[in-house]
Design a protein around this motif. Structure first.
Motif, PDB file in Angstrom:
ATOM      1  N   ILE A  98       0.839  -1.197   0.000  1.00  0.00           N
ATOM      2  CA  ILE A  98       0.000   0.000   0.000  1.00  0.00           C
ATOM      3  C   ILE A  98       0.868   1.239   0.000  1.00  0.00           C
ATOM      4  CG2 ILE A  98      -1.773   1.280   1.268  1.00  0.00           C
ATOM      5  CD1 ILE A  98      -2.677  -1.412   2.446  1.00  0.00           C
ATOM      6  N   LEU A  99       0.603   2.157  -0.917  1.00  0.00           N
ATOM      7  CA  LEU A  99       1.326   3.427  -1.001  1.00  0.00           C
ATOM      8  C   LEU A  99       0.400   4.545  -0.550  1.00  0.00           C
ATOM      9  CD1 LEU A  99       3.539   4.745  -3.890  1.00  0.00           C
ATOM     10  CD2 LEU A  99       1.674   6.161  -3.017  1.00  0.00           C
ATOM     11  N   LEU A 100       0.918   5.436   0.298  1.00  0.00           N
ATOM     12  CA  LEU A 100       0.133   6.560   0.778  1.00  0.00           C
ATOM     13  C   LEU A 100       0.954   7.834   0.726  1.00  0.00           C
ATOM     14  CD1 LEU A 100      -2.306   6.833   3.724  1.00  0.00           C
ATOM     15  CD2 LEU A 100      -0.312   8.353   3.725  1.00  0.00           C
ATOM     16  N   THR A 101       0.343   8.911   0.240  1.00  0.00           N
ATOM     17  CA  THR A 101       0.980  10.225   0.273  1.00  0.00           C
ATOM     18  C   THR A 101       0.424  11.024   1.441  1.00  0.00           C
ATOM     19  OG1 THR A 101      -0.679  11.290  -1.147  1.00  0.00           O
ATOM     20  CG2 THR A 101       1.175  10.199  -2.247  1.00  0.00           C
ATOM     21  N   GLY A 102       1.242  11.918   1.989  1.00  0.00           N
ATOM     22  CA  GLY A 102       0.779  12.751   3.090  1.00  0.00           C
ATOM     23  C   GLY A 102       0.789  12.066   4.430  1.00  0.00           C
ATOM     24  N   PRO A 103       1.971  11.628   4.932  1.00  0.00           N
ATOM     25  CA  PRO A 103       2.028  10.851   6.177  1.00  0.00           C
ATOM     26  C   PRO A 103       2.329  11.669   7.441  1.00  0.00           C
ATOM     27  CG  PRO A 103       4.145  10.765   5.080  1.00  0.00           C
ATOM     28  CD  PRO A 103       3.275  11.657   4.241  1.00  0.00           C
TER      29      PRO A 103
ATOM     30  N   GLY B 126      -3.548  10.746   7.131  1.00  0.00           N
ATOM     31  CA  GLY B 126      -2.648   9.799   6.481  1.00  0.00           C
ATOM     32  C   GLY B 126      -1.881   8.945   7.476  1.00  0.00           C
ATOM     33  N   ALA B 127      -1.321   9.588   8.487  1.00  0.00           N
ATOM     34  CA  ALA B 127      -0.579   8.856   9.513  1.00  0.00           C
ATOM     35  C   ALA B 127      -1.500   7.892  10.254  1.00  0.00           C
ATOM     36  CB  ALA B 127       0.077   9.828  10.487  1.00  0.00           C
ATOM     37  N   GLU B 128      -2.713   8.346  10.561  1.00  0.00           N
ATOM     38  CA  GLU B 128      -3.676   7.485  11.259  1.00  0.00           C
ATOM     39  C   GLU B 128      -4.026   6.275  10.404  1.00  0.00           C
ATOM     40  OE1 GLU B 128      -6.016   6.899  14.819  1.00  0.00           O
ATOM     41  OE2 GLU B 128      -4.452   8.342  14.309  1.00  0.00           O
TER      42      GLU B 128
ATOM     43  N   SER C 235       8.945  15.365   3.874  1.00  0.00           N
ATOM     44  CA  SER C 235       9.856  15.437   5.012  1.00  0.00           C
ATOM     45  C   SER C 235      10.188  14.045   5.543  1.00  0.00           C
ATOM     46  CB  SER C 235       9.230  16.277   6.133  1.00  0.00           C
ATOM     47  OG  SER C 235       9.945  16.139   7.338  1.00  0.00           O
ATOM     48  N   ALA C 236      11.464  13.683   5.453  1.00  0.00           N
ATOM     49  CA  ALA C 236      11.901  12.393   5.994  1.00  0.00           C
ATOM     50  C   ALA C 236      11.724  12.361   7.509  1.00  0.00           C
ATOM     51  CB  ALA C 236      13.357  12.146   5.627  1.00  0.00           C
ATOM     52  N   GLU C 237      11.901  13.510   8.153  1.00  0.00           N
ATOM     53  CA  GLU C 237      11.787  13.579   9.609  1.00  0.00           C
ATOM     54  C   GLU C 237      10.347  13.304  10.054  1.00  0.00           C
ATOM     55  OE1 GLU C 237      12.608  16.723  13.299  1.00  0.00           O
ATOM     56  OE2 GLU C 237      12.953  17.330  11.221  1.00  0.00           O
ATOM     57  N   LYS C 238       9.370  13.955   9.388  1.00  0.00           N
ATOM     58  CA  LYS C 238       7.973  13.731   9.744  1.00  0.00           C
ATOM     59  C   LYS C 238       7.549  12.300   9.420  1.00  0.00           C
ATOM     60  CE  LYS C 238       6.427  18.513   9.219  1.00  0.00           C
ATOM     61  NZ  LYS C 238       5.549  19.442   8.451  1.00  0.00           N
TER      62      LYS C 238
ATOM     63  N   ASP D  23       7.906   5.218  12.899  1.00  0.00           N
ATOM     64  CA  ASP D  23       8.143   4.749  14.270  1.00  0.00           C
ATOM     65  C   ASP D  23       6.828   4.318  14.928  1.00  0.00           C
ATOM     66  OD1 ASP D  23      10.829   5.290  13.982  1.00  0.00           O
ATOM     67  OD2 ASP D  23      10.745   7.218  15.034  1.00  0.00           O
ATOM     68  N   ALA D  24       5.754   5.067  14.651  1.00  0.00           N
ATOM     69  CA  ALA D  24       4.446   4.700  15.205  1.00  0.00           C
ATOM     70  C   ALA D  24       3.955   3.394  14.600  1.00  0.00           C
ATOM     71  CB  ALA D  24       3.448   5.831  14.936  1.00  0.00           C
TER      72      ALA D  24
END
Length: 289
Positions: A25-30, A36-38, A57-60, A66-67
Motif C-alpha cells: 500500500i502506497l500513501l501520500t501525506g504521512p 494519512g498517519a492514522e 519530510s523524511a523527519e515527519k 516509528d508509530a
C-alpha cells in the motif's frame, strides 16, 4: 459489523477486512497527527506486506514509521521523498518506486496528501499510476468544487480502456474519491492564521454558495470526527473487496450517488473525458493503461 456510518473507525475496518494482510500500500501525506498517519498506523495492525510512505519530510515520515513499528515491528515501511508541487520531484519518486526490486506491484494507492487555503499549486500524483494492480483512493475531499473535479477525474480513470485488455475497472482496478469529514488537523493551519470577522463572513458566504447552507448549519450536519472516524472511509475504500458497485464517491464510509453529495454532471462521461484530455495537455504527457 453489518452497517457503516460516520462513526465507523478505521481500526474496526482493518480488522474486519483482514484480507488487507499481505498488501503493498502506497500513501501520500504521512504527517503525524493527520489522517494519512492514522491510516498507516491502523493498517499496521493487520500485517500488510509493505507500506510505502511518500512525503516531503523524511523527519515527519520517520515519526509515522516509528508509530507503525510501535504497532507491528514486522511491518516493512519504506519512505520515498516527493514534493507533490514539483513534477520533477514526483517523476524522480516514481522512478525510484518503479526501479525498486522489492516492489513488484502496488495493490492500493491512497492519494491522501492535501492542502487548504494556500496559494494555487499543482499536485501531479498521476506519476504513481504504475505498477498499480488494485485500488486508487483519492482523499480527502472537503468541498464540492474539489469533489466535482476529483469525481470526474476518477470517472475518467475507471473508463481508461486498453485496446486488448479492456477498461481498468474490468481488470479489477477501482478508484474512489472519499470525503473524510470534518476533522481538526494541521491541514487547517493556514485558515487558522486568517480567522477574523471579515474572513468568517466571506467563508460563510462561500459556504452558502457552494453547499446552500451557512457554516453553522454545515457544522451541525457534518460534526467533527476523531482521526479514527476520519480514516474509516479511506480504509473501507482501500480494503473492502465487495466495494465495486456503481459510483466513485464515498462519504461516512458509504459509497453514494445521492445527488445531495454528487450532482449528475459530476459523473458525466463526456466531462470526465474532457478533464482527462485537458490534464494530459497541462502536464505534457499521454497516459496509456
Amino acid at each position: 459489523m453489518s452497517t457503516y456510518d460516520q462513526y465507523t473507525e478505521g481500526l474496526t475496518l482493518v480488522h474486519k477486512f483482514a484480507e488487507g494482510e499481505g498488501l503493498v500500500i502506497l500513501l501520500t501525506g504521512p504527517t503525524p497527527g493527520g489522517i494519512g498517519a492514522e491510516t498507516l498506523v491502523s493498517l499496521a495492525a493487520e500485517s500488510p506486506a509493505m507500506l510505502i510512505v511518500v512525503g516531503r519530510s523524511a523527519e515527519k515520515a520517520q515519526a509515522t514509521i516509528d508509530a507503525i513499528k510501535g504497532v507491528n515491528a514486522d511491518v516493512k515501511a519504506k519512505f520515498v521523498e516527493a514534493d507533490l508541487t514539483s513534477l520533477k520531484s514526483v517523476r524522480k519518486a516514481a522512478q525510484i518506486i518503479r526501479e525498486d526490486t522489492e516492489i513488484a506491484k502496488i495493490d492500493v494507492v491512497i492519494n491522501n496528501a492535501a492542502v487548504m487555503a494556500t496559494p494555487r499549486m499543482n499536485s501531479p500524483t498521476h506519476q504513481f499510476r504504475a505498477p498499480i494492480h488494485g485500488r486508487a483512493v483519492r482523499g480527502p475531499e472537503f468541498h464540492r468544487a474539489g469533489l466535482v473535479q476529483r469525481v470526474l477525474g476518477l470517472r475518467a480513470i475507471q473508463e481508461r480502456h486498453h485496446p486488448v485488455c479492456g477498461s481498468l475497472a474490468s481488470r479489477g482496478t477501482h478508484a474512489f474519491a472519499v470525503h473524510a469529514g470534518r476533522i481538526s488537523t494541521n491541514l487547517q493551519c493556514y485558515t487558522k492564521q486568517m480567522i477574523g470577522d471579515e474572513f468568517m463572513e466571506k467563508f460563510d458566504e462561500a459556504s452558502r454558495r457552494v453547499t446552500g447552507m451557512s457554516l453553522a448549519d454545515a457544522r451541525e450536519l457534518d460534526p467533527y470526527k476523531t482521526l479514527q472516524q476520519g480514516c474509516g472511509t479511506t480504509l473501507r475504500a482501500a480494503l473492502d473487496p465487495n466495494l465495486v458497485k456503481e459510483g466513485v464517491y464515498m462519504n461516512d464510509t458509504l459509497l453514494t450517488t445521492d445527488p445531495k453529495w454528487v450532482k449528475a454532471w459530476a459523473t458525466n462521461p463526456d466531462f470526465a473525458e474532457r478533464l482527462w484530455t485537458m490534464s494530459e495537455e497541462l502536464v505534457g504527457e499521454k497516459f496509456v493503461f
